[in-house]
Design an enzyme around this catalytic site. Structure first.
Site, short mmCIF file in Angstrom:
data_model
loop_
_atom_site.label_atom_id
_atom_site.label_comp_id
_atom_site.label_asym_id
_atom_site.label_seq_id
_atom_site.Cartn_x
_atom_site.Cartn_y
_atom_site.Cartn_z
N HIS A 1 13.25 1.15 -3.45
CA HIS A 1 13.70 2.45 -2.96
C HIS A 1 13.71 2.51 -1.41
O HIS A 1 14.72 2.83 -0.78
CB HIS A 1 12.77 3.56 -3.45
CG HIS A 1 12.57 3.64 -4.92
ND1 HIS A 1 13.54 4.00 -5.82
CD2 HIS A 1 11.45 3.42 -5.66
CE1 HIS A 1 13.04 4.01 -7.05
NE2 HIS A 1 11.78 3.66 -7.00
O1 RIB Z 1 10.48 7.92 -5.69
C1 RIB Z 1 10.28 6.78 -4.90
C2 RIB Z 1 9.67 7.16 -3.59
O2 RIB Z 1 8.38 7.74 -3.80
C3 RIB Z 1 9.40 5.93 -2.70
O3 RIB Z 1 9.47 6.32 -1.36
C4 RIB Z 1 7.99 5.56 -3.05
O4 RIB Z 1 7.32 4.86 -1.99
C5 RIB Z 1 7.37 6.92 -3.22
O5 RIB Z 1 7.01 7.41 -1.93
#
Ligand code: RIB
Ligand code: CA
Length: 315
Positions: free
Chosen positions: A239
């Protein structure tokens, strides 16, 4: 290439985003801010300092941010990122220190050099919202604000419709999305296309400097174990690295514009992105550019290449 201010809650994928950003030659990371999210902000700050030491960049300032969301209780993700926030990795403690007051530091930088910095926000948006509340209009002084968060046409990951960063602080997200900042959103719709398998991680890190490879393999082992045992898939989603990559190479994604509002009151839907796709001339919500598609193989290669060829901090 605008200098980057990274706002994060390290967290394993945050750590990979920082490692990639420091290894990618065209990236100029000028500051790191930490925020309550995956782990508490003190642990996240310690992790950020340790990561910068690992990458030979103790010169990059770290600003500790908000300890809790604007409203409600913090949500943690230790079950994904491990108790240390960095999986099974054991990084030496850093001699570096962090300043406090991330939101004030952000305001100072954006006011002193308008349109110079891009912000890459890969945690809950509490720091950015606090800056905007204390200094209305300041987020619009950023060149662009890249946000990892939300879900447009796919399910959430912490509620049926909500993604962790936005559900962690819906009011902050609403303040940021209603500001005049130039936002580019990187939601689960596209980050779930950036899944890396364990075999690809191992292969991608061959001939990478041993200390970096060992760190990344140990750090990613926890989310990958969870992925396998709890969710039945091989690997983990990148992500935050994808968000950092698109902040310097936006052409690596297909972008669409959506009119977006953030639900802040819903019992079951707080933190949800509400998109107005009605076919009518006037829509609710600001028009936001949203990354919706990537070439997975090309982006995975672009993720591993600079890390594999990294031979120490840029002089
Ligand atoms: O949903 C994914 C996000 O939430 C990413 O940034 C992960 O590190 C958490 O912070
Ligand atoms: Ca994060």
């Amino acid at each position: 290439m605008p200098p980057l201010i990274l706002d994060m809650d390290p967290g394993v994928d945050d750590a990979l985003a920082l490692v990639w950003s420091l290894a990618w030659a065209e990236c100029d990371v000028c500051a790191v801010m930490t925020v309550s999210g995956n782990v508490d902000v003190d642990l996240g700050t310690s992790n950020a300092l340790r990561l910068l030491a690992l990458m030979g960049r103790p010169d990059i300032p770290v600003y500790r941010g908000e300890r809790r969301p604007l409203e409600g209780e913090p949500i943690r993700a230790a079950h994904i990122h491990g108790g240390t926030g960095l999986g099974e990795a054991q990084l030496p403690s850093s001699t570096g220190t962090a300043d406090s007051g991330a939101s004030a530091a952000l305001s100072d930088r954006l006011r002193s050099e308008p349109d110079r910095y891009s912000i890459v926000a890969v945690g809950p948006l509490t720091n950015l919202a606090t800056a905007e509340l204390n200094d209305p209009g300041v987020l619009a002084k950023a060149s662009e604000v890249y946000v990892m968060g939300g879900a447009i046409h796919v399910p959430g990951n912490v509620t049926p419709t909500g993604e962790f960063n936005l559900v962690s602080d819906p009011r902050a997200a609403s303040i940021v999305f209603e500001s005049n900042a130039t936002i580019r959103l990187v939601p689960l719709d596209v980050t779930r296309k950036m899944r890396v398998t364990q075999a690809e991680m191992k292969e991608g890190l061959t001939d990478c400097p041993a200390e970096i490879r060992d760190f990344l393999m140990a750090a990613t082992s926890t989310p990958m174990k969870i992925g396998r045992e709890k969710y039945g898939y091989d690997g983990m989603y990148l992500h935050d690295p994808l968000t950092a990559m698109l902040s310097v190479e936006p052409m690596w994604a297909e972008w669409e514009t959506f009119h977006i509002q953030i639900e802040t009151q819903g019992e079951f839907t707080h933190g949800q992105i509400v998109v107005d796709e009605r076919s009518q001339p006037v829509h609710q919500g600001k028009p936001i550019q949203v990354a919706m598609d990537i070439d997975r193989r090309k982006l995975l290669d672009a993720f591993f290449q600079p890390i594999r060829s990294w031979r120490g901090a840029k002089k």
